[in-house]
Design a protein around this motif. Structure first.
Motif, PDB file in Angstrom:
ATOM      1  N   PHE A   5       4.560   7.887  11.245  1.00  0.00           N
ATOM      2  CA  PHE A   5       4.343   7.956   9.798  1.00  0.00           C
ATOM      3  C   PHE A   5       5.571   7.528   9.006  1.00  0.00           C
ATOM      4  O   PHE A   5       5.508   7.397   7.783  1.00  0.00           O
ATOM      5  N   GLN A   6       6.683   7.323   9.690  1.00  0.00           N
ATOM      6  CA  GLN A   6       7.944   7.032   9.012  1.00  0.00           C
ATOM      7  C   GLN A   6       8.050   5.548   8.663  1.00  0.00           C
ATOM      8  O   GLN A   6       8.769   4.781   9.279  1.00  0.00           O
ATOM      9  N   ILE A   7       7.331   5.169   7.654  1.00  0.00           N
ATOM     10  CA  ILE A   7       7.345   3.784   7.194  1.00  0.00           C
ATOM     11  C   ILE A   7       7.428   3.759   5.673  1.00  0.00           C
ATOM     12  O   ILE A   7       6.588   4.336   4.990  1.00  0.00           O
ATOM     13  N   ARG A   8       8.481   3.130   5.164  1.00  0.00           N
ATOM     14  CA  ARG A   8       8.672   3.022   3.723  1.00  0.00           C
ATOM     15  C   ARG A   8       9.163   1.620   3.396  1.00  0.00           C
ATOM     16  O   ARG A   8      10.350   1.366   3.253  1.00  0.00           O
ATOM     17  N   SER A  36       0.854  -1.192   0.000  1.00  0.00           N
ATOM     18  CA  SER A  36       0.000   0.000   0.000  1.00  0.00           C
ATOM     19  C   SER A  36       0.892   1.244   0.000  1.00  0.00           C
ATOM     20  O   SER A  36       1.905   1.293   0.697  1.00  0.00           O
ATOM     21  N   ILE A  37       0.508   2.213  -0.804  1.00  0.00           N
ATOM     22  CA  ILE A  37       1.189   3.509  -0.865  1.00  0.00           C
ATOM     23  C   ILE A  37       0.209   4.551  -0.342  1.00  0.00           C
ATOM     24  O   ILE A  37      -0.974   4.539  -0.706  1.00  0.00           O
ATOM     25  N   ILE A  38       0.696   5.457   0.500  1.00  0.00           N
ATOM     26  CA  ILE A  38      -0.176   6.467   1.104  1.00  0.00           C
ATOM     27  C   ILE A  38       0.417   7.846   0.868  1.00  0.00           C
ATOM     28  O   ILE A  38       1.627   8.048   1.063  1.00  0.00           O
ATOM     29  N   GLY A  39      -0.423   8.798   0.471  1.00  0.00           N
ATOM     30  CA  GLY A  39       0.100  10.140   0.257  1.00  0.00           C
ATOM     31  C   GLY A  39      -0.979  11.202   0.180  1.00  0.00           C
ATOM     32  O   GLY A  39      -2.064  10.965  -0.355  1.00  0.00           O
ATOM     33  N   VAL A  59       0.523  -6.246   5.114  1.00  0.00           N
ATOM     34  CA  VAL A  59       0.662  -5.614   3.808  1.00  0.00           C
ATOM     35  C   VAL A  59       1.762  -4.572   3.934  1.00  0.00           C
ATOM     36  O   VAL A  59       1.678  -3.677   4.772  1.00  0.00           O
ATOM     37  N   LYS A  60       2.793  -4.691   3.113  1.00  0.00           N
ATOM     38  CA  LYS A  60       3.878  -3.727   3.176  1.00  0.00           C
ATOM     39  C   LYS A  60       3.333  -2.322   2.889  1.00  0.00           C
ATOM     40  O   LYS A  60       2.460  -2.146   2.036  1.00  0.00           O
ATOM     41  N   CYS A  61       3.881  -1.337   3.581  1.00  0.00           N
ATOM     42  CA  CYS A  61       3.320   0.019   3.535  1.00  0.00           C
ATOM     43  C   CYS A  61       4.411   1.036   3.231  1.00  0.00           C
ATOM     44  O   CYS A  61       5.524   0.958   3.771  1.00  0.00           O
TER      45      CYS A  61
END
Length: 258
Positions: free
Chosen positions: A235-238, A168-171, A203-205
Motif C-alpha cells: 500500500f506504500q505508494i505515493r 489516482s488518489i485512494i483513501g 496511471v500514477k497512484c
C-alpha cells in the motif's frame, strides 16, 4: 498560506465556502463537521471576504487544493468563478488541484483561456462504482486529470476511461466512532485492486490513508490510518503525475512532478 495536513497537496485555497450534498460520499463531509462545530450553516455558499485573493500573495510555488470547503463548479459560485480563474492565470507559479463532484458542469464553466494554462489539474470524486461515470467528463480536457477514490466506500471496477487519467488518489473514510460524523468501511482489497490497476495502466497512484475503519482493525497509531510507515508495503505508494510541471519544494518534502 492555508497549511493543510492533506497528504497529496501543500496548501488549500477557498475563494468560497459552503456546499450541498450530491452523492453518498458527502454523507460525513468534513466541511459539514467543521461548520457544525463553529455553529455555521454548511449549505450556505458564500464568497470569502478574506481568502479570495490569497494566492496572489504567495510568491513561492505551491501545490494548492482548490475549494477544499466547497466545489469549484457549484452553481451558486457562477458569479465569482471568472474572477477566480483570473487569479489562477495571474499566478502561473502555483499548481491548482480542482476536485469536483459536479463534472457535468466542467466544460461549460472553463474560461476562454483555459488551454493557455499549464497550472491546473482537474479531478472527480469517485467513491463507489455508482460514481464511475463521472470520469468520462474528464476526457479531452487539456490538463492533468485525476480521480479521487476517497472516501472509498465500495469496490470499483477499472474501465477504459480510467486508463486516460494521469493520477489516482485512494483513501478510506475518516470519522468518529460516535456522534453525527462517523465513517464507513473501506476493505483493503478494494484499495489493492485500484492500486494494481493504476500501476498496470501507467496511471500514477497516491494512497492517502487507510481510513478510520482499518486504523481500528489494524490498531494503527494514526487514528485515520494516514501514516504510510504503518502500512504493508503493497500500500506504500505515493506518486504524482509526471507531466512536465517542474518541481515544487514543500513542507512535506520535494514533490517532483516531471
Amino acid at each position: 498560506m492555508e497549511k493543510t495536513k492533506i497528504q497529496w497537496t501543500e496548501a488549500t485555497w477557498n475563494p468560497w465556502h459552503g456546499c450541498k450534498k450530491v452523492s453518498p460520499g458527502c454523507k460525513f463531509c468534513y466541511m459539514y463537521r467543521d461548520k457544525d462545530r463553529y455553529g455555521q450553516d454548511p449549505t450556505m455558499i458564500l464568497k470569502s471576504k478574506t481568502m479570495f485573493g490569497q494566492p496572489l500573495k504567495w510568491k513561492d510555488p505551491q501545490l494548492i487544493f482548490t475549494c477544499s470547503w466547497s466545489d469549484w463548479f457549484i452553481e451558486e459560485a457562477d458569479a465569482w468563478r471568472n474572477e477566480a480563474w483570473e487569479i489562477i492565470r495571474k499566478t502561473p507559479q502555483h499548481t491548482y488541484q480542482i476536485l469536483t463532484k459536479r463534472p457535468e458542469r466542467i466544460k461549460d464553466n472553463l474560461p476562454d483561456f483555459f488551454n493557455e494554462l499549464n497550472n491546473v489539474w482537474i479531478g472527480v470524486s469517485v467513491e463507489s462504482q455508482e460514481q464511475v461515470n463521472r470520469i468520462a467528463y474528464l476526457n479531452d480536457l487539456d490538463c492533468i486529470t485525476f480521480a479521487s477514490f476517497e472516501p472509498l466506500i465500495g469496490e470499483i471496477n477499472w474501465d477504459e476511461n480510467m486508463n486516460k487519467l494521469d493520477w489516482s488518489i485512494i483513501g478510506g473514510e475518516s470519522g468518529n466512532d460516535i456522534g453525527k460524523f462517523r465513517y464507513r468501511p473501506m476493505e483493503l482489497e478494494w484499495a489493492e485492486k485500484l492500486i494494481n490497476a493504476s500501476v498496470k495502466n501507467n496511471v500514477k497512484c497516491f494512497v492517502k490513508q487507510l481510513g478510520t475503519y482499518q486504523a481500528n482493525i489494524l490498531k494503527l497509531k494514526d487514528r485515520h490510518g494516514g501514516n504510510i510507515d504503518e502500512w504493508e508495503q503493497k500500500f506504500q505508494i505515493r506518486q504524482f503525475p509526471d507531466k512536465k510541471l517542474g518541481t515544487i519544494n514543500t513542507t512535506k518534502g520535494q514533490l517532483t512532478l516531471f
